[in-house]
Motif scaffolding. Sequence first.
Motif: not given
Length: 380
Positions: A222, A226, A240, A244, A260
């Motif tokens: 993951s 990103h 996410q 993650a 995030t």
Amino acid sequence: MAMKQKVAVLMAGVCVALAAQAQVKVGVVTSSSGPIALVGIPQKNSVALLPRTAGDLDIEYISLDDASNPTASVSAFKKLIGDGVDAIIGPSGTPNAMGVIQIAAEAQVPMLAPVGSAAVIHPPTEAKKWVFKTTQNDDIIASALVEHMSQTGVKTLGFIGTADPFGESWLNVLSELAEGAGIKIVAAERFQRQDTSLTAQSIKLIAARPDAILIAAPGSSSVLPHTTLVDQRYGGQIYQTHGAALPDFLELGGKKVEGTILAASLMLVMDEVSDAHPSKPVARKYIDDYTALYGSEPATFGANVYDAGLLLEAAIPVAAKVAEPGTAAFRVALRDALENVRELPATQGVYNMTPEDHSGFDERGRELITVKEGAWRLLK
């Protein structure tokens, strides 16, 4: 007198034999080495914390490593079934799990899968009725993210996910929920977990100019999509999945994953969750016990194996009223008992299994979380 002593010895031997027969054997298959070891290591470590008894029965665990290889998962399952296990926890990865469902079903051995994708239980099939999933289904997590997108004005969305059942399941679920919310998916890219460059995919995503991008990838895979999007100067919100939700995401991503947003287990934000949450004391005990044993806190992936142990602890005494461990009748009764677990608090949420839902989570199994100053924080 000598005869009485012989009888006593014989009776003692019979009792020992019966006790041995009554022991429940549980196999555990994890990917504690290989590409998804960041997922598998905390799962393997959690075996030491699983219940050793259920009711009046002892539980023996047989732990194997499939090295993240789906073919090795098949071999491990066949070995465990040959050893006469009553249930199997694992394997760690969705592709691995998809490859062993039929094997577990044919042997009629309940399988508790600590994987992310709902594809292991949906759509329901005759084989999948032997599978129980100890993580939140994709739609539980995705609905929280899509709701946040709607509230913050997201109209267009980009997607990048692993080219496997995890990524495909997420795209299917997301597409349906996004359409219902009036959000258009303008670009969808795939990648392999072992890829070392995702520049081409990120350029295509950014070129579509989405308001936000969702990354659907488990474990360390993951991170790269990103950080690549950030390096390519993408300025929109990045989301996410619960794939993650591990400490290494923060460590490997560093400042690039700041801000995030994901929906995941309360374990990530324990100190900010209300004490009234039924899962909080269970999660706290697991974290404290794991930390005492290994010197660091566990990733939520380990908790998925721990929860499988709690489910078995609840179901085994029920099944034992029907048949002896080690028999086909016991395994069928264990499957039926798992399917009827109700209001069981565990580390990830509260389980209510039904014939239609072999994951059993509701909204108590998720929190909306962000990354702030290098740490998980409850999104408020």
